[in-house]
Design a protein around this motif. Structure first.
Motif, PDB file in Angstrom:
ATOM      1  N   HIS A 200      35.287  41.874   7.061  1.00 49.79           N
ATOM      2  CA  HIS A 200      35.600  43.284   6.852  1.00 49.79           C
ATOM      3  C   HIS A 200      36.659  43.523   5.772  1.00 49.79           C
ATOM      4  O   HIS A 200      36.967  44.679   5.463  1.00 49.79           O
ATOM      5  CB  HIS A 200      36.059  43.916   8.158  1.00 49.79           C
ATOM      6  CG  HIS A 200      34.980  43.980   9.201  1.00 49.79           C
ATOM      7  ND1 HIS A 200      33.816  44.693   9.016  1.00 49.79           N
ATOM      8  CD2 HIS A 200      34.878  43.395  10.423  1.00 49.79           C
ATOM      9  CE1 HIS A 200      33.049  44.564  10.084  1.00 49.79           C
ATOM     10  NE2 HIS A 200      33.661  43.783  10.952  1.00 49.79           N
ATOM     11  N   LYS A 201      37.207  42.468   5.209  1.00 45.52           N
ATOM     12  CA  LYS A 201      38.201  42.660   4.148  1.00 45.52           C
ATOM     13  C   LYS A 201      37.546  42.901   2.787  1.00 45.52           C
ATOM     14  O   LYS A 201      38.231  43.268   1.826  1.00 45.52           O
ATOM     15  CB  LYS A 201      39.144  41.462   4.084  1.00 45.52           C
ATOM     16  CG  LYS A 201      40.035  41.353   5.319  1.00 45.52           C
ATOM     17  CD  LYS A 201      41.074  40.247   5.169  1.00 45.52           C
ATOM     18  CE  LYS A 201      41.994  40.222   6.388  1.00 45.52           C
ATOM     19  NZ  LYS A 201      43.032  39.170   6.256  1.00 45.52           N
ATOM     20  N   ARG A 202      36.254  42.694   2.687  1.00 41.38           N
ATOM     21  CA  ARG A 202      35.560  42.998   1.440  1.00 41.38           C
ATOM     22  C   ARG A 202      35.539  44.510   1.235  1.00 41.38           C
ATOM     23  O   ARG A 202      35.206  45.256   2.155  1.00 41.38           O
ATOM     24  CB  ARG A 202      34.137  42.444   1.464  1.00 41.38           C
ATOM     25  CG  ARG A 202      34.067  40.936   1.478  1.00 41.38           C
ATOM     26  CD  ARG A 202      32.639  40.449   1.605  1.00 41.38           C
ATOM     27  NE  ARG A 202      32.056  40.823   2.887  1.00 41.38           N
ATOM     28  CZ  ARG A 202      30.795  40.588   3.238  1.00 41.38           C
ATOM     29  NH1 ARG A 202      29.980  39.990   2.383  1.00 41.38           N
ATOM     30  NH2 ARG A 202      30.353  40.951   4.415  1.00 41.38           N
ATOM     31  N   SER A 203      35.884  44.950   0.038  1.00 41.70           N
ATOM     32  CA  SER A 203      35.966  46.384  -0.240  1.00 41.70           C
ATOM     33  C   SER A 203      35.130  46.744  -1.457  1.00 41.70           C
ATOM     34  O   SER A 203      34.990  45.949  -2.391  1.00 41.70           O
ATOM     35  CB  SER A 203      37.425  46.798  -0.459  1.00 41.70           C
ATOM     36  OG  SER A 203      38.017  46.031  -1.481  1.00 41.70           O
ATOM     37  N   PRO A 204      34.540  47.961  -1.467  1.00 45.33           N
ATOM     38  CA  PRO A 204      33.717  48.376  -2.600  1.00 45.33           C
ATOM     39  C   PRO A 204      34.565  48.795  -3.795  1.00 45.33           C
ATOM     40  O   PRO A 204      35.595  49.450  -3.653  1.00 45.33           O
ATOM     41  CB  PRO A 204      32.931  49.559  -2.027  1.00 45.33           C
ATOM     42  CG  PRO A 204      33.813  50.121  -0.969  1.00 45.33           C
ATOM     43  CD  PRO A 204      34.547  48.953  -0.385  1.00 45.33           C
ATOM     44  N   ARG A 205      34.108  48.402  -4.987  1.00 38.17           N
ATOM     45  CA  ARG A 205      34.786  48.705  -6.239  1.00 38.17           C
ATOM     46  C   ARG A 205      33.742  49.108  -7.275  1.00 38.17           C
ATOM     47  O   ARG A 205      32.566  48.782  -7.133  1.00 38.17           O
ATOM     48  CB  ARG A 205      35.563  47.473  -6.730  1.00 38.17           C
ATOM     49  CG  ARG A 205      36.646  47.012  -5.733  1.00 38.17           C
ATOM     50  CD  ARG A 205      36.725  45.493  -5.658  1.00 38.17           C
ATOM     51  NE  ARG A 205      37.547  45.057  -4.535  1.00 38.17           N
ATOM     52  CZ  ARG A 205      38.817  44.664  -4.634  1.00 38.17           C
ATOM     53  NH1 ARG A 205      39.415  44.637  -5.817  1.00 38.17           N
ATOM     54  NH2 ARG A 205      39.496  44.300  -3.558  1.00 38.17           N
ATOM     55  N   MET A 206      34.187  49.755  -8.330  1.00 38.70           N
ATOM     56  CA  MET A 206      33.262  50.117  -9.398  1.00 38.70           C
ATOM     57  C   MET A 206      33.976  50.104 -10.740  1.00 38.70           C
ATOM     58  O   MET A 206      35.186  50.308 -10.823  1.00 38.70           O
ATOM     59  CB  MET A 206      32.634  51.491  -9.134  1.00 38.70           C
ATOM     60  CG  MET A 206      33.581  52.661  -9.119  1.00 38.70           C
ATOM     61  SD  MET A 206      32.672  54.207  -8.791  1.00 38.70           S
ATOM     62  CE  MET A 206      34.009  55.403  -8.909  1.00 38.70           C
ATOM     63  N   GLN A 207      33.217  49.833 -11.787  1.00 41.81           N
ATOM     64  CA  GLN A 207      33.739  49.877 -13.145  1.00 41.81           C
ATOM     65  C   GLN A 207      32.581  50.008 -14.123  1.00 41.81           C
ATOM     66  O   GLN A 207      31.449  49.630 -13.829  1.00 41.81           O
ATOM     67  CB  GLN A 207      34.580  48.639 -13.449  1.00 41.81           C
ATOM     68  CG  GLN A 207      33.860  47.317 -13.352  1.00 41.81           C
ATOM     69  CD  GLN A 207      34.819  46.134 -13.413  1.00 41.81           C
ATOM     70  OE1 GLN A 207      35.557  45.864 -12.466  1.00 41.81           O
ATOM     71  NE2 GLN A 207      34.796  45.432 -14.546  1.00 41.81           N
TER      72      GLN A 207
END
Length: 345
Positions: free
Chosen positions: A313-320
Motif C-alpha cells: 500500500h505504500k505505492r503511490s500514483p504519480r504523473m509527468q
C-alpha cells in the motif's frame, strides 16, 4: 455589493471553488494520491475517469484535473459477490469507452493466485456513474491460463487485448501476450507471445539473496501507445517487490501484422527506472493519457518513496509529461522527485 466584490476578487485570485471538481490550481507535485497501485485514466466528455487497484472492489474517480484526485468525486461501482472465482484480489482495473459503451477490465481470483483470470463488465450508459454494470464474464482463450493486467485497444478497426500470462500452469515466468477480440468481452482465436523476459533487468526478483528464493522473470502491465502512426507497448519488468521494477518498450515496425511476433522489437534497456537521486523507487505499472486539449502526452505510474517498500500500500500514483525522441520512440525521462513542481496537463 460587498459580497459581489468579494466574489469577484476571490475568483480572480483563484481562491473560490464553485465546482468541487474544478480548481484554479495550475501546478502540482507527486504523488497525486498517498496510495494507489496500477493507476489508469480515461478522458471522456470533459472529464478524466481514474481508477487504481483497491483489491476488494472497483472504485472510479471523476475529475477535470488529475492533480485534484484527493478531492474528486468517486464511486464504488461494484463489489464482487462472495464465493466466486472472481471474488478476491481484484487487480489493475481499466475503464474503456468502446463503441458508445463503458467496459471495465480487471484481474481477480478466489483467494488463490493460481486462479487469477481476466474479467469484464459492461455499462450501456454514457456516464459510467449512471446506469447498471453488467458482469459479462471471463475474458480468455481456450487455454484458460493464468492472466492479469489486460489492456484493450483498437488498431486499424480491429480490437485487441494484451495481457500478462504464464506460459504454462505454474508460476515462475510472466510473458506478454496479444489476441484479437471478436467483441469487447470475447477473445477470438489464440493468444500470441510477443515478449518474455530476456534481459537481466527483466529478471530481478530476489530481495533476500537466498539461493532458494524464487527468481521471478516478469513482463507485466502492458500498455498500448501510439504516436505519428507508430505503435508501441510499454510494459513493466522484474518483480514488483523490488526497487528494480521498471518499464520496457516493444516497438511495432508498422509494415506487418500485430499478431506476428517478428514484427515487434524489444529495447535492450529499460526506458523508465528508479532514481536514487530523486528518491523514486520501483516505478512501474503505468498507463498513458493526453492533456485535455490533446497536445501533450503524459504517463501515469506508481512508485515508492523509499527503497525496499515492496509492492504493498505504500505505492503511490504519480504523473509527468513525456516527450518523443527523433526516431519516434517515447522519451519518458526520469521519475521526478516529490519536490518537483509541475504544470498540470
Amino acid at each position: 455589493m460587498i459580497t459581489s466584490l468579494r466574489f469577484i476578487l476571490l475568483t480572480m485570485m483563484g481562491l473560490l471553488v464553485t465546482n468541487p471538481s474544478f480548481t484554479q490550481n495550475t501546478t502540482f507535485t507527486n504523488p497525486i494520491l498517498p496510495s494507489g497501485a496500477d493507476p489508469y485514466s480515461t478522458w471522456h466528455d470533459g472529464y478524466y475517469y481514474y481508477t487504481h487497484t483497491v483489491g476488494d472492489r472497483l472504485i472510479l474517480w471523476k475529475t477535470d484535473n488529475l492533480a485534484n484526485l484527493s478531492s474528486a468525486e468517486k464511486r464504488t461501482i461494484w463489489v464482487p459477490p462472495s464465493g466466486e472465482m472472481f471474488s478476491k484480489n481484484i487487480w489493475a482495473p481499466e475503464f474503456h469507452f468502446i463503441e458508445g459503451r463503458w467496459y471495465v477490465y480487471f484481474a481477480a481470483d478466489d483467494g488463490d493466485n493460481n486462479n487469477h483470470r481476466m474479467y469484464v463488465m459492461e455499462n450501456k450508459s454514457e456516464d459510467p456513474f449512471q446506469g447498471d454494470w453488467e458482469f459479462k464474464g471471463k475474458v480468455g482463450t481456450h487455454l484458460d491460463r493464468w492472466a492479469i493486467d489486460g489492456n484493450v485497444f483498437t488498431y486499424k478497426d480491429q480490437l485487441y487485448m494484451i495481457w500478462s500470462g504464464w506460459p504454462g500452469n505454474e508460476n515462475g515466468q510472466q510473458n506478454i501476450y496479444i489476441a484479437e477480440m471478436e467483441n469487447p468481452w470475447t477473445i477470438r482465436g489464440i493468444r500470441v507471445l510477443i515478449s518474455e523476459p530476456d534481459f537481466p533487468w527483466e529478471k530481478q526478483g530476489d530481495l533476500t539473496n537466498d539461493p532458494n528464493t524464487l527468481h521471478l522473470n516478469v513482463n507485466e502491465g502492458p500498455q498500448f501507445l501510439t504516436h505519428d502512426e507508430r505503435v508501441f507497448i510499454v510494459y513493466s519488468a522484474s518483480a514488483c517487490w523490488t526497487d528494480y521494477y521498471s518499464l520496457g518498450l516493444l516497438s511495432f515496425d508498422g509494415s506487418g501484422d500485430l499478431m506476428d511476433p517478428s514484427a515487434w522489437t524489444k529495447s535492450p534497456q529499460p526506458i523508465f527506472k528508479q532514481s536514487l537521486e530523486n528518491g523514486v523507487y520501483g516505478p512501474g505499472h503505468n498507463s498513458f493519457f493526453k492533456s485535455p486539449d490533446g497536445s501533450e502526452d503524459w504517463i501515469l505510474y506508481h512508485a515508492n518513496s523509499n527503497p525496499g517498500e515492496g509492492c504493498g500500500h505504500k505505492r503511490s500514483p504519480r504523473m509527468q509529461k513525456i516527450e518523443w525522441n527523433t526516431d519516434g520512440t517515447p522519451h519518458l525521462g526520469v521519475p521526478v522527485s516529490e519536490n518537483t513542481v509541475l504544470k498540470i496537463p
